[in-house]
Design an enzyme around this catalytic site. Structure first.
Site, PDB file in Angstrom:
ATOM      1  N   ASP A 154       0.884  -1.243  -0.100  1.00 29.90           N
ATOM      2  CA  ASP A 154       0.159  -0.165  -0.104  1.00 29.90           C
ATOM      3  C   ASP A 154       0.899   1.073   0.099  1.00 29.90           C
ATOM      4  OD1 ASP A 154      -2.324   1.571   0.218  1.00 29.90           O
ATOM      5  OD2 ASP A 154      -1.778   1.576   2.556  1.00 29.90           O
ATOM      6  N   SER A 155       0.209   2.399  -0.258  1.00 33.71           N
ATOM      7  CA  SER A 155       1.304   3.459  -0.030  1.00 33.71           C
ATOM      8  C   SER A 155       1.469   3.940   1.354  1.00 33.71           C
ATOM      9  CB  SER A 155       0.069   4.786  -0.669  1.00 33.71           C
ATOM     10  OG  SER A 155      -1.003   4.903   0.131  1.00 33.71           O
ATOM     11  N   TYR A 159      -0.759   8.311  -2.677  1.00 29.07           N
ATOM     12  CA  TYR A 159      -0.786   8.100  -3.987  1.00 29.07           C
ATOM     13  C   TYR A 159      -2.034   8.799  -4.419  1.00 29.07           C
ATOM     14  CZ  TYR A 159       2.345   3.870  -3.769  1.00 29.07           C
ATOM     15  OH  TYR A 159       3.171   3.015  -3.661  1.00 29.07           O
ATOM     16  N   GLY A 160      -2.900   9.011  -3.729  1.00 30.68           N
ATOM     17  CA  GLY A 160      -4.196   9.556  -4.035  1.00 30.68           C
ATOM     18  C   GLY A 160      -4.213  10.889  -4.940  1.00 30.68           C
ATOM     19  N   CYS A 209      -4.406  -1.445  -1.847  1.00 35.60           N
ATOM     20  CA  CYS A 209      -4.618   0.094  -2.187  1.00 35.60           C
ATOM     21  C   CYS A 209      -5.331   0.322  -3.104  1.00 35.60           C
ATOM     22  CB  CYS A 209      -3.160   0.760  -2.436  1.00 35.60           C
ATOM     23  SG  CYS A 209      -3.414   2.290  -2.805  1.00 35.60           S
ATOM     24  N   ASN A 210      -6.625   0.979  -2.976  1.00 38.22           N
ATOM     25  CA  ASN A 210      -7.560   0.958  -4.405  1.00 38.22           C
ATOM     26  C   ASN A 210      -6.932   1.940  -5.421  1.00 38.22           C
ATOM     27  OD1 ASN A 210     -10.631   0.375  -3.310  1.00 38.22           O
ATOM     28  ND2 ASN A 210      -9.106   0.844  -1.507  1.00 38.22           N
ATOM     29  N   THR A 211      -6.161   2.946  -4.746  1.00 43.00           N
ATOM     30  CA  THR A 211      -5.602   4.005  -5.812  1.00 43.00           C
ATOM     31  C   THR A 211      -4.659   3.216  -6.746  1.00 43.00           C
ATOM     32  OG1 THR A 211      -5.708   5.549  -4.179  1.00 43.00           O
ATOM     33  CG2 THR A 211      -4.757   6.227  -6.315  1.00 43.00           C
ATOM     34  N   CYS A 241     -10.979   3.354   0.135  1.00 41.75           N
ATOM     35  CA  CYS A 241      -9.530   3.426   0.124  1.00 41.75           C
ATOM     36  C   CYS A 241      -9.392   2.639   1.425  1.00 41.75           C
ATOM     37  CB  CYS A 241      -9.328   5.010   0.589  1.00 41.75           C
ATOM     38  SG  CYS A 241      -7.586   5.475   1.194  1.00 41.75           S
ATOM     39  N   THR A 242      -8.333   1.981   1.588  1.00 43.82           N
ATOM     40  CA  THR A 242      -7.999   1.020   2.476  1.00 43.82           C
ATOM     41  C   THR A 242      -7.677   1.622   3.784  1.00 43.82           C
ATOM     42  OG1 THR A 242      -5.534   0.729   1.885  1.00 43.82           O
ATOM     43  CG2 THR A 242      -7.452  -0.855   1.159  1.00 43.82           C
ATOM     44  N   HIS A 243      -7.200   2.829   3.915  1.00 44.76           N
ATOM     45  CA  HIS A 243      -6.901   3.446   5.149  1.00 44.76           C
ATOM     46  C   HIS A 243      -8.446   3.645   5.894  1.00 44.76           C
ATOM     47  CE1 HIS A 243      -3.137   4.517   3.329  1.00 44.76           C
ATOM     48  NE2 HIS A 243      -2.631   4.951   4.626  1.00 44.76           N
TER      49      HIS A 243
HETATM   50  N1  DGL Z   1      -4.644   3.470   0.776  1.00 43.74           N
HETATM   51  C1  DGL Z   1      -4.895   3.965  -0.373  1.00 43.74           C
HETATM   52  C2  DGL Z   1      -6.271   3.403  -0.907  1.00 43.74           C
HETATM   53  O1  DGL Z   1      -6.723   2.308  -0.749  1.00 43.74           O
HETATM   54  C3  DGL Z   1      -4.380   5.194  -0.803  1.00 43.74           C
HETATM   55  C4  DGL Z   1      -4.220   6.346   0.191  1.00 43.74           C
HETATM   56  C5  DGL Z   1      -3.354   7.333  -0.700  1.00 43.74           C
HETATM   57  O2  DGL Z   1      -2.018   7.019  -0.778  1.00 43.74           O
HETATM   58  O3  DGL Z   1      -3.754   8.393  -1.072  1.00 43.74           O
HETATM   59  O4  DGL Z   1      -6.640   3.924  -2.033  1.00 43.74           O
END
Ligand code: DGL
Length: 262
Positions: A11-12, A43-44, A74-76, A184-186
């Protein structure tokens, strides 16, 4: 053959731990290798080509460490790079996308809200997913700049985080959303606050368990599951400060961990 090669997960930052912990629950004897690319987060707000470059160098690193499968937690990174990664690498690659499909099945109001990064929401991949459900449900999207950063610094329930969630969730509720998709996984680590703001009648959709189940299924069909009966190891690496990552990951993982520097 026992197959002790690890499941590579990245993930990021630390958001992907929400998926890693589900993988740990359902595959207790597998070794896990987790990469937090915190030096390059978020990453977003980055371009698709930048995210692809980061993702492919992390996949290279995971393969050098003998990963038998790669989970993009990570979705992004998934929406920005999974297609190209699958073309360029032969290792099985599993990704995560906002759970529009489960939300579309569950909604009673016919309106679902999606919280995600700016990059996820503007990607072709997310828009194709949303379009495929747009004849059945109305999809309201909400980019959430600043929210992953609150998770990265472990501000999971302070005032600033609560204000940001209010700012992002309230408009979705006002437009009638009865399902809120965590894209977003966060955000999985913010469920208690999101629940507090959304109230008990709104369903919060998280796909972490679905991704863990899909990882187990893919390993099974490729005959890559370990037959070991010994609990697996967890190995953590960060591209950012290992001192900070050690604190973050130990808290979210629920036990003290050592983090190695990439
Ligand atoms: N955890 C990430 C996701 O699922 C991205 C968060 C990021 O880096 O902006 O999209």
């Amino acid at each position: 053959m026992i197959n002790r090669s690890p499941i590579g997960i990245f993930d990021s930052g630390i958001g992907g731990l929400s998926i890693a912990r589900r993988i740990r629950e359902i595959l207790p004897n597998e070794n896990l290798l987790y990469i937090a690319d915190s030096a390059h987060a978020p990453y977003g707000e980055k371009s698709e080509s930048y995210i692809y470059q980061r993702s492919s160098s992390i996949v290279d690193f995971l393969l050098e460490h003998n990963a038998k499968v790669v989970v993009i937690a990570c979705n992004t990174a998934t929406v920005s790079s999974i297609q190209k990664l699958r073309t360029n690498y032969s290792v099985p690659i599993i990704g995560v996308e906002p759970g529009v499909k489960p939300a579309a099945f569950k909604t009673r109001s016919g309106i679902i809200g999606v919280l995600a990064t700016t990059q996820t929401l503007k990607s072709n991949s997310f828009n194709a997913l949303a379009d495929s459900f747009s004849s059945h449900v109305k999809i309201e999207v909400q980019p959430c700049p600043g929210l992953m950063e609150q998770v990265e610094v472990l501000n999971l329930d302070d005032d600033k985080t609560e204000q940001l969630i209010k700012k992002y969730v309230t408009p979705l509720l006002a437009r009638g959303a009865d399902n809120i998709v965590l894209g977003c996984t966060h955000y999985a680590f913010l469920v208690p606050l999101i629940r507090k703001i959304a109230g008990p009648n709104v369903e919060i959709i998280n796909t972490d368990l679905a991704v863990a189940n899909e990882t187990a299924r893919r390993l099974g069909t490729a005959n890559l599951l370990t037959t070991s009966t010994i609990p697996g190891n967890d190995e953590f690496w960060s591209s950012g400060s290992t001192h900070v990552a050690q604190k973050q990951i130990s808290l979210l993982w629920g036990e003290p961990v050592k983090v190695l520097q990439i």
